[in-house]
Enzyme design. Structure first.
Site, PDB file in Angstrom:
ATOM      1  N   CYS A  29       0.828  -1.199   0.000  1.00 14.14           N
ATOM      2  CA  CYS A  29       0.000   0.000   0.000  1.00 14.14           C
ATOM      3  C   CYS A  29       0.870   1.260   0.000  1.00 14.14           C
ATOM      4  CB  CYS A  29      -0.907  -0.063   1.229  1.00 14.14           C
ATOM      5  SG  CYS A  29      -1.760   1.454   1.626  1.00 14.14           S
ATOM      6  N   CYS A  32       0.022   3.768   2.720  1.00 10.17           N
ATOM      7  CA  CYS A  32       0.493   3.282   4.029  1.00 10.17           C
ATOM      8  C   CYS A  32       1.947   3.705   4.264  1.00 10.17           C
ATOM      9  CB  CYS A  32       0.383   1.753   4.112  1.00 10.17           C
ATOM     10  SG  CYS A  32      -1.308   1.129   4.008  1.00 10.17           S
TER      11      CYS A  32
END
Length: 112
Positions: A29, A32
């Protein structure tokens, strides 16, 4: 930042006194990864809050239990209970506001 697993989640979060901010993330991600330095910065300003992260891809049952359907999702717990969450890459200011609001709510509840 504390690394959470299914084995230590209850001890570190749901059985913990005080506030814990959990970052549910996933290795692939991009947002993230963007949040890592943001959270480190916020953590430096909030020593009264425990910061932890959990790989949602490796622990989907825990993430699902707290309605995490997208990463990154930050879930703020107080005395083991989820209070609020933020989803997506958010600026440090939004996280600070969330933590301040939770602290003020806690202070107001103690005065009642």
């Amino acid at each position: 930042m504390i690394e959470l697993t299914k084995d230590n989640f209850d001890h570190e979060v749901t059985e913990a006194a005080g506030r814990v901010l959990v970052d549910f993330w996933s290795p692939g991600c991009g947002p993230c990864r963007v949040m890592e330095p943001v959270l480190a910065n916020v953590a430096s300003r909030h020593p009264d809050v425990k910061f932890a992260k959990m790989n949602a891809a490796e622990n989907p049952d825990v993430a699902w239990a707290f309605n995490v359907v997208a990463v990154p999702t930050l879930v703020l717990f107080e005395n083991g209970c989820p209070l609020a969450d933020l989803t997506g890459a958010v600026p440090a200011q939004r996280i600070d506001e969330l933590l301040r609001a939770a602290a003020e709510d806690g202070e107001n509840a103690e005065k009642r």
